[in-house]
Design a protein around this motif. Structure first.
Motif, PDB file in Angstrom:
ATOM      1  N   ALA A  84       0.818  -1.221   0.000  1.00 19.75           N
ATOM      2  CA  ALA A  84       0.000   0.000   0.000  1.00 19.75           C
ATOM      3  C   ALA A  84       0.845   1.262   0.000  1.00 19.75           C
ATOM      4  CB  ALA A  84      -0.913  -0.006   1.228  1.00 19.75           C
ATOM      5  N   CYS A  85       2.141   1.119   0.193  1.00 20.79           N
ATOM      6  CA  CYS A  85       2.992   2.278   0.511  1.00 20.79           C
ATOM      7  C   CYS A  85       3.505   3.015  -0.733  1.00 20.79           C
ATOM      8  CB  CYS A  85       4.182   1.777   1.328  1.00 20.79           C
ATOM      9  SG  CYS A  85       5.396   3.052   1.659  1.00 20.79           S
ATOM     10  N   PRO A  86       3.192   4.295  -0.878  1.00 21.93           N
ATOM     11  CA  PRO A  86       3.691   5.031  -2.052  1.00 21.93           C
ATOM     12  C   PRO A  86       5.207   5.206  -2.031  1.00 21.93           C
ATOM     13  CG  PRO A  86       2.604   6.537  -0.515  1.00 21.93           C
ATOM     14  CD  PRO A  86       2.340   5.137  -0.021  1.00 21.93           C
ATOM     15  N   SER A  87       5.776   5.437  -0.845  1.00 16.17           N
ATOM     16  CA  SER A  87       7.219   5.694  -0.787  1.00 16.17           C
ATOM     17  C   SER A  87       8.014   4.451  -1.180  1.00 16.17           C
ATOM     18  CB  SER A  87       7.607   6.159   0.612  1.00 16.17           C
ATOM     19  OG  SER A  87       7.067   7.441   0.842  1.00 16.17           O
ATOM     20  N   ALA A  88       7.444   3.261  -0.890  1.00 14.19           N
ATOM     21  CA  ALA A  88       8.134   2.017  -1.225  1.00 14.19           C
ATOM     22  C   ALA A  88       8.282   1.841  -2.736  1.00 14.19           C
ATOM     23  CB  ALA A  88       7.396   0.827  -0.628  1.00 14.19           C
ATOM     24  N   ASP A 105      14.107   3.058  -1.860  1.00 15.30           N
ATOM     25  CA  ASP A 105      14.418   1.794  -1.199  1.00 15.30           C
ATOM     26  C   ASP A 105      13.945   1.962   0.242  1.00 15.30           C
ATOM     27  OD1 ASP A 105      15.354  -0.558  -0.290  1.00 15.30           O
ATOM     28  OD2 ASP A 105      17.442  -0.263  -0.905  1.00 15.30           O
ATOM     29  N   PHE A 106      12.685   1.715   0.452  1.00 13.90           N
ATOM     30  CA  PHE A 106      12.027   2.057   1.705  1.00 13.90           C
ATOM     31  C   PHE A 106      10.973   1.000   2.010  1.00 13.90           C
ATOM     32  CE2 PHE A 106       8.274   3.940   3.723  1.00 13.90           C
ATOM     33  CZ  PHE A 106       8.840   4.493   4.859  1.00 13.90           C
ATOM     34  N   SER A 107      10.832   0.622   3.281  1.00 13.71           N
ATOM     35  CA  SER A 107       9.854  -0.408   3.617  1.00 13.71           C
ATOM     36  C   SER A 107       9.299  -0.236   5.024  1.00 13.71           C
ATOM     37  CB  SER A 107      10.498  -1.794   3.496  1.00 13.71           C
ATOM     38  OG  SER A 107       9.670  -2.765   4.121  1.00 13.71           O
ATOM     39  N   PRO A 108       8.001   0.015   5.145  1.00 14.57           N
ATOM     40  CA  PRO A 108       7.400   0.059   6.479  1.00 14.57           C
ATOM     41  C   PRO A 108       7.494  -1.285   7.203  1.00 14.57           C
ATOM     42  CG  PRO A 108       5.714   0.248   4.749  1.00 14.57           C
ATOM     43  CD  PRO A 108       7.046   0.344   4.084  1.00 14.57           C
ATOM     44  N   ARG A 109       7.522  -2.376   6.422  1.00 15.63           N
ATOM     45  CA  ARG A 109       7.658  -3.705   7.035  1.00 15.63           C
ATOM     46  C   ARG A 109       8.984  -3.818   7.787  1.00 15.63           C
ATOM     47  NH1 ARG A 109      10.691  -7.744   5.705  1.00 15.63           N
ATOM     48  NH2 ARG A 109      11.244  -6.763   3.728  1.00 15.63           N
ATOM     49  N   ASP A 153      11.893   9.318   4.218  1.00 17.80           N
ATOM     50  CA  ASP A 153      11.307   8.983   2.915  1.00 17.80           C
ATOM     51  C   ASP A 153       9.799   8.744   3.012  1.00 17.80           C
ATOM     52  OD1 ASP A 153      13.686   9.172   1.563  1.00 17.80           O
ATOM     53  OD2 ASP A 153      14.147   7.026   1.672  1.00 17.80           O
ATOM     54  N   CYS A 154       9.305   8.508   4.198  1.00 17.47           N
ATOM     55  CA  CYS A 154       7.877   8.203   4.383  1.00 17.47           C
ATOM     56  C   CYS A 154       7.007   9.394   3.968  1.00 17.47           C
ATOM     57  CB  CYS A 154       7.636   7.850   5.852  1.00 17.47           C
ATOM     58  SG  CYS A 154       5.901   7.806   6.327  1.00 17.47           S
ATOM     59  N   SER A 155       5.873   9.101   3.334  1.00 14.92           N
ATOM     60  CA  SER A 155       4.946  10.157   2.887  1.00 14.92           C
ATOM     61  C   SER A 155       3.906  10.508   3.942  1.00 14.92           C
ATOM     62  CB  SER A 155       4.202   9.706   1.634  1.00 14.92           C
ATOM     63  OG  SER A 155       5.096   9.429   0.597  1.00 14.92           O
ATOM     64  N   GLN A 156       3.890   9.801   5.046  1.00  8.57           N
ATOM     65  CA  GLN A 156       2.922  10.049   6.122  1.00  8.57           C
ATOM     66  C   GLN A 156       1.470  10.038   5.613  1.00  8.57           C
ATOM     67  OE1 GLN A 156       3.853  11.087   9.963  1.00  8.57           O
ATOM     68  NE2 GLN A 156       4.731   9.273   8.994  1.00  8.57           N
ATOM     69  N   CYS A 157       1.198   9.098   4.699  1.00  7.64           N
ATOM     70  CA  CYS A 157      -0.148   9.004   4.133  1.00  7.64           C
ATOM     71  C   CYS A 157      -1.024   8.074   4.959  1.00  7.64           C
ATOM     72  CB  CYS A 157      -0.068   8.496   2.700  1.00  7.64           C
ATOM     73  SG  CYS A 157       0.598   6.827   2.585  1.00  7.64           S
ATOM     74  N   PHE A 158      -0.422   7.202   5.717  1.00  8.14           N
ATOM     75  CA  PHE A 158      -1.096   6.218   6.565  1.00  8.14           C
ATOM     76  C   PHE A 158      -1.870   5.164   5.766  1.00  8.14           C
ATOM     77  CE2 PHE A 158      -0.085   9.829   9.180  1.00  8.14           C
ATOM     78  CZ  PHE A 158       0.573   9.222  10.227  1.00  8.14           C
ATOM     79  N   SER A 159      -1.432   4.931   4.526  1.00 11.07           N
ATOM     80  CA  SER A 159      -1.989   3.808   3.759  1.00 11.07           C
ATOM     81  C   SER A 159      -1.666   2.505   4.475  1.00 11.07           C
ATOM     82  CB  SER A 159      -1.384   3.766   2.353  1.00 11.07           C
ATOM     83  OG  SER A 159      -1.632   4.965   1.671  1.00 11.07           O
ATOM     84  N   CYS A 160      -0.566   2.493   5.229  1.00 12.13           N
ATOM     85  CA  CYS A 160      -0.140   1.278   5.929  1.00 12.13           C
ATOM     86  C   CYS A 160      -1.013   0.980   7.150  1.00 12.13           C
ATOM     87  CB  CYS A 160       1.317   1.408   6.347  1.00 12.13           C
ATOM     88  SG  CYS A 160       1.663   2.946   7.211  1.00 12.13           S
ATOM     89  N   ASP A 161      -1.948   1.875   7.475  1.00 11.83           N
ATOM     90  CA  ASP A 161      -2.862   1.591   8.591  1.00 11.83           C
ATOM     91  C   ASP A 161      -3.778   0.400   8.297  1.00 11.83           C
ATOM     92  OD1 ASP A 161      -1.784   3.584  10.080  1.00 11.83           O
ATOM     93  OD2 ASP A 161      -3.609   4.761  10.313  1.00 11.83           O
ATOM     94  N   PRO A 192       2.521   1.591  10.985  1.00 11.92           N
ATOM     95  CA  PRO A 192       3.936   1.884  10.737  1.00 11.92           C
ATOM     96  C   PRO A 192       4.173   3.383  10.523  1.00 11.92           C
ATOM     97  CG  PRO A 192       3.259  -0.039   9.475  1.00 11.92           C
ATOM     98  CD  PRO A 192       2.011   0.544  10.075  1.00 11.92           C
ATOM     99  N   GLY A 193       3.196   4.056   9.895  1.00 10.46           N
ATOM    100  CA  GLY A 193       3.328   5.502   9.686  1.00 10.46           C
ATOM    101  C   GLY A 193       3.446   6.250  11.006  1.00 10.46           C
ATOM    102  N   MET A 194       2.658   5.830  11.977  1.00 16.23           N
ATOM    103  CA  MET A 194       2.713   6.469  13.308  1.00 16.23           C
ATOM    104  C   MET A 194       4.054   6.171  13.993  1.00 16.23           C
ATOM    105  SD  MET A 194       1.437   8.173  15.793  1.00 16.23           S
ATOM    106  CE  MET A 194      -0.314   8.377  15.433  1.00 16.23           C
TER     107      MET A 194
HETATM  108  S1  SF4 Z   1       2.631   6.359   6.092  1.00 15.79           S
HETATM  109 FE1  SF4 Z   1       2.946   4.164   5.740  1.00 15.79          FE
HETATM  110  S2  SF4 Z   1       2.162   3.778   3.655  1.00 15.79           S
HETATM  111 FE2  SF4 Z   1       2.461   6.004   3.857  1.00 15.79          FE
HETATM  112  S3  SF4 Z   1       4.523   6.378   3.071  1.00 15.79           S
HETATM  113 FE3  SF4 Z   1       4.737   6.093   5.308  1.00 15.79          FE
HETATM  114  S4  SF4 Z   1       5.160   3.924   5.590  1.00 15.79           S
HETATM  115 FE4  SF4 Z   1       4.393   4.165   3.489  1.00 15.79          FE
END
Ligand code: SF4
Ligand code: SF4
Lengths: 393, 233
Positions: B47-51, B55-59, B83-91, B99-101
Motif C-alpha cells: 500500500a505504501c507510495p514511498s516504497a 528503497d524504503f519499507s514500512p515492514r 522517505d515516508c509520505s505520512q499518508c497512513f496507507s499502511c494503517d 507503521p506511519g505512526m
Molecule cells: S505512512 Fe505508511 S504507507 Fe504512507 S509512506 Fe509512510 S510507511 Fe508508506
C-alpha cells in the motif's frame, strides 16, 4: 468441469458485521463528559444522518457551521474554499468564516516532526473551543486536518495524562477542553446535501466522465469515520465525492490505482518534489487517462488537488500522458449550480488546462475570463478595493 | 539510493546510545498503539507510495521495532524515516499496526535529539516552520514565486504577478491576505505562541535549528509582551 452454484443476487448483498470492530467514540466522549473531563459540542439541528464504514450513524450539520479553513486551499487554490462558501450562500444556509482560527499545523507536523502530541492536541482544542464559543459547529475543509483531528480525539480519549496537560493549557488560555460530537469534513457536508445541490443544477454534466481520487487522510487515517453506503461501490469504498458526482449525472469511471495516494508526501511536496511529481504522474494521472479516459479528476483535499494538478507541468515536459483538469468536489458542485468558473471557482489558480472541460460543458471560457477581467478592472482603476459576493452573481 | 542495513552501520555511535534513543521511541504514549508485533506479511509495503520510488519499507521498520533491534532502528531513524509520505496507507495492517505512526514517533525522537540526518532532512524547510509557527497558517499566497516552484511552470509567474489583485478579487473577506492563507486575529496568534512555549515545541526548534529559534523568539516575544505576557510560566 466443476459446477459452481449460482448464488441469487439477494444473497450476494454485502452485510456489515453486527458488531463494529472498532470502539465507538461517541460512547467514549459521553463517558468523559459525565466524568466532567470534557465538554462535547453537539451537532446543531437540523442535521442529516449518514452511515460510516462499520455501519455507525454520523450526523452531518446542515447549517450553523464554523468553517475551519485549510492553509493550502486558501493560500494556493482559493476557489476551493470560495466554492464551499458560495454553496452555503446559494442554499440559504447560515455559516461563519472565522478569523479566530489557526491551521491545524498537521502539514508541518507530518512533514518535519517539529511538534509533539501535546502541542498538536492543544492547537486542535483551541480551535474547537473557539468554535464552541460562537455556537457554530466546526466543519473541516482540509482532509489532513480532518484525519489529524480524529487522531487527536483518539489520543485524548485514551491518554488521561494528555487530557490533563491540554486542559491545563486551555485553562491558561481561558478556554475549556471541548471536543465536537463528530469531526465533519466539508466533503461529507457536500455529500449529505447532494440532493439539494442536484435540485438546483443548471449545467448538464451527463456527458462528462470523471475519475475520483479519495484523500488518504480522509479514509485511511482513523478509517471508521469515513462515509460508506451500499449504493456506492457496495460500501467497499468511501461514498463521498462519487455520490455527489453521480447525483450530478457524471459518469464516474474506475481505474486500478484508486487506493493509491497522490504523492503529496507533506515534506516531499515542499522540499523533495521529484517524488511527488513522479508518483502523481505515473501512478495516478497516467493510469486514469489510459484506463478511464476522463474529462477531469475530482478529489476532496488540499494536497491532492495541488499535487495532481501542479505535477502535470513537469510530466508534460517528460512526454508523459497528462492534461487532466483537477477540481475539488465543492467546485464541481458549484459549477453545476451555475457558479462562475473564475469569480467563484477561481480556476485560473489551477495549472492544468481546464478550458476544454469548460467548453465541453457548453461554457465559453474566453467570455467568462473577460467577465472576470472586467470585474478586476475596477480593482485596478481603484474604483473598488475588493470584489464581494454581489460581484459573483 | 540503496538502503544499507548492515549491522553496526553507525559504528561511531555506541549501542547504549542507540538503545537510549529506541527507549525514547518506546516511551512515547502512542507507541503501544502503533505496534502490536508484525506478521511480516508486507501488506503495508503493497500500500505504501514511498516504497515504490525509494528503497524504503514500512515492514522493515515494524520488524526492527518488534524485534527490539536498537541498532537497526538507529540506522532506519537516520537513513529511512524521512522517505515516508505520512499518508497512513499502511494503517490497513492486519495486525492493527500503524507503521506511519511509528515513523512519526521516530522522526520526533530524531528531531528532539538533534540528529545530523534530521537536520539535513529539514534543510530548506525552515521557512515553512517559520511561517506556520509565527503566522498560524502554513502556506501563504506569496510563497507562489517562480524560483520556489520552477517545476510548476509559467502559471506560478502569472499568479505572483497578479497576486495582490487576484487576492482582492476573492469574495470571502478573510482571503484578501497575501502573507497568510487567511486573516488570523492577533489574539488567536498570541494563543498559538503560548501553546508553542507551553508544550516544549520551542525547545525542539532550538535543538534542530538555533538560528530559526532566535528569529522565532524575537517575533513572538514582541507580540507576547505587547499583549502583557511574560514567558516565565
Ligand atoms: S505512512 Fe505508511 S504507507 Fe504512507 S509512506 Fe509512510 S510507511 Fe508508506
Ligand atoms: S502490514 Fe503489519 S503485519 Fe504486515 S508487514 Fe506490515 S507492519 Fe507487519
Amino acid at each position: 468441469m466443476i459446477h459452481l452454484p449460482v448464488i441469487s443476487a439477494k444473497d450476494r448483498e454485502f452485510h456489515l458485521p453486527d458488531e463494529p470492530p472498532t470502539e465507538d467514540h461517541h460512547e467514549a466522549l459521553e463517558e468523559l463528559e459525565r466524568e466532567g473531563e470534557i465538554i462535547i459540542q453537539r451537532i446543531p439541528e437540523p442535521y442529516i444522518e449518514v452511515q460510516t464504514k462499520f455501519g455507525r450513524t454520523k450526523k452531518i450539520p446542515v447549517q450553523k457551521t464554523w468553517h475551519h479553513k485549510s492553509c493550502g486551499q486558501c493560500g494556493h487554490i482559493p476557489g476551493y474554499s470560495t466554492s464551499i462558501f458560495w454553496l452555503n450562500r446559494q442554499l440559504g444556509l447560515d455559516y461563519l468564516d472565522p478569523k479566530d482560527q489557526t491551521s491545524c499545523t498537521a502539514w508541518n507536523y507530518y512533514a518535519s516532526a517539529t511538534s509533539n502530541p501535546a502541542a498538536q492536541a492543544a492547537v486542535a482544542i483551541r480551535n474547537f473551543a473557539a468554535a464552541f464559543e460562537t455556537g457554530y459547529f466546526p466543519i473541516i475543509h482540509c482532509g489532513t486536518s480532518f484525519g489529524h483531528y480524529k487522531e487527536v480525539r483518539q489520543s485524548l480519549i485514551h491518554y488521561p495524562e494528555l487530557r490533563k496537560q491540554v486542559r491545563d493549557i486551555m485553562a491558561k488560555l481561558g478556554k475549556k477542553l471541548v471536543i465536537p460530537e463528530e469531526i465533519v469534513h466539508y466533503s461529507e457536508w457536500v455529500y449529505a446535501l447532494r440532493d439539494r445541490i442536484a435540485e438546483r443544477q443548471v449545467v448538464d454534466m451527463s456527458h462528462i466522465t470523471a475519475t475520483v481520487h479519495p484523500a488518504c487522510h480522509y479514509h485511511k487515517l482513523i478509517e471508521e469515520d469515513a462515509i460508506y453506503t451500499p449504493e456506492i461501490y457496495g460500501a467497499q469504498r468511501t461514498a463521498v465525492i462519487t455520490g455527489v458526482l453521480q447525483k450530478l449525472g457524471i459518469n464516474v469511471a474506475d481505474y486500478s490505482t484508486w487506493f493509491d495516494c497522490c504523492g503529496f508526501g507533506f515534506r516531499h511536496i515542499l522540499v523533495s518534489r521529484d517524488f511527488s511529481r513522479s508518483f502523481a504522474v505515473q501512478r495516478k494521472i497516467e493510469v486514469m487517462m489510459e484506463e478511464a479516459h476522463p474529462d477531469l479528476t475530482v478529489t476532496h483535499d488540499t494536497g491532492c488537488v495541488t499535487t495532481l494538478d501542479q505535477s502535470q507541468f513537469a510530466g508534460k515536459a517528460h512526454g508523459k500522458k497528462v492534461g487532466l483538469p483537477v477540481l475539488a468536489d465543492s467546485q464541481v458542485a458549484a459549477l453545476a449550480m451555475g457558479a462562475h468558473p473564475y469569480k467563484v471557482l477561481q480556476m485560473h489558480w489551477h495549472n492544468t488546462d481546464n478550458k476544454p472541460f469548460l467548453e465541453k460543458l457548453g461554457l465559453d471560457p474566453e467570455q467568462k475570463w473577460r467577465e472576470f477581467e472586467e470585474a478586476v478592472a475596477k480593482l485596478k482603476d481603484g474604483s473598488k478595493k475588493y470584489l464581494t459576493w454581489e460581484d459573483t452573481d | 539510493m540503496a538502503l544499507d542495513l548492515s549491522y553496526n552501520k553507525y559504528a561511531d555511535v555506541t549501542l547504549d546510545e542507540k538503545e537510549r534513543l529506541f527507549d525514547e521511541v518506546k516511551a512515547d504514549l502512542r507507541y503501544h498503539h502503533a505496534l502490536y508485533g508484525c506478521y511480516e506479511c508486507g501488506i503495508c509495503v503493497a500500500a505504501c507510495p514511498s516504497a515504490r520510488f525509494y528503497d524504503f519499507s514500512p515492514r522493515v521498520i515494524a520488524q526492527a521495532a518488534a524485534r527490539e533491534d536498537a541498532d537497526l532502528i538507529y540506522t532506519l531513524m537516520n537513513d529511512s524515516v524521512w522517505d515516508c509520505s505520512q499518508c497512513f496507507s499502511c494503517d490497513r495492517c492486519p495486525r492493527h499496526n500503524s507503521p506511519g505512526m511509528l515513523i512519526t514517533i521516530m522522526r520526533e525522537v530524531a528531531v528532539n535529539n538533534g540528529l545530523q540526518t534530521a537536520r539535513k532532512a529539514l534543510e530548506g524547510y525552515g521557512r515553512i516552520i517559520y511561517k506556520i509557527m509565527s503566522t498560524g497558517t502554513q502556506v501563504s499566497p506569496d510563497m507562489l514565486q517562480p524560483n520556489a516552484f520552477p517545476d510548476w511552470g509559467g502559471h506560478v509567474h502569472e499568479i505572483s504577478e497578479n497576486l495582490d489583485i487576484w487576492r482582492r478579487a476573492l469574495p470571502p473577506e478573510t482571503l484578501h491576505t497575501t502573507e497568510t492563507g487567511w486573516a488570523v486575529d492577533d489574539k488567536t496568534i498570541i494563543e498559538l505562541y503560548l501553546i508553542w512555549h507551553m508544550t516544549g515545541v520551542m525547545n525542539m526548534i532550538e535543538e534542530i535549528d538555533s538560528g530559526l529559534h532566535m528569529i522565532l523568539v524575537d517575533v513572538m516575544e514582541e507580540k507576547l509582551e505587547e499583549a502583557g505576557y511574560d514567558l516565565s510560566f
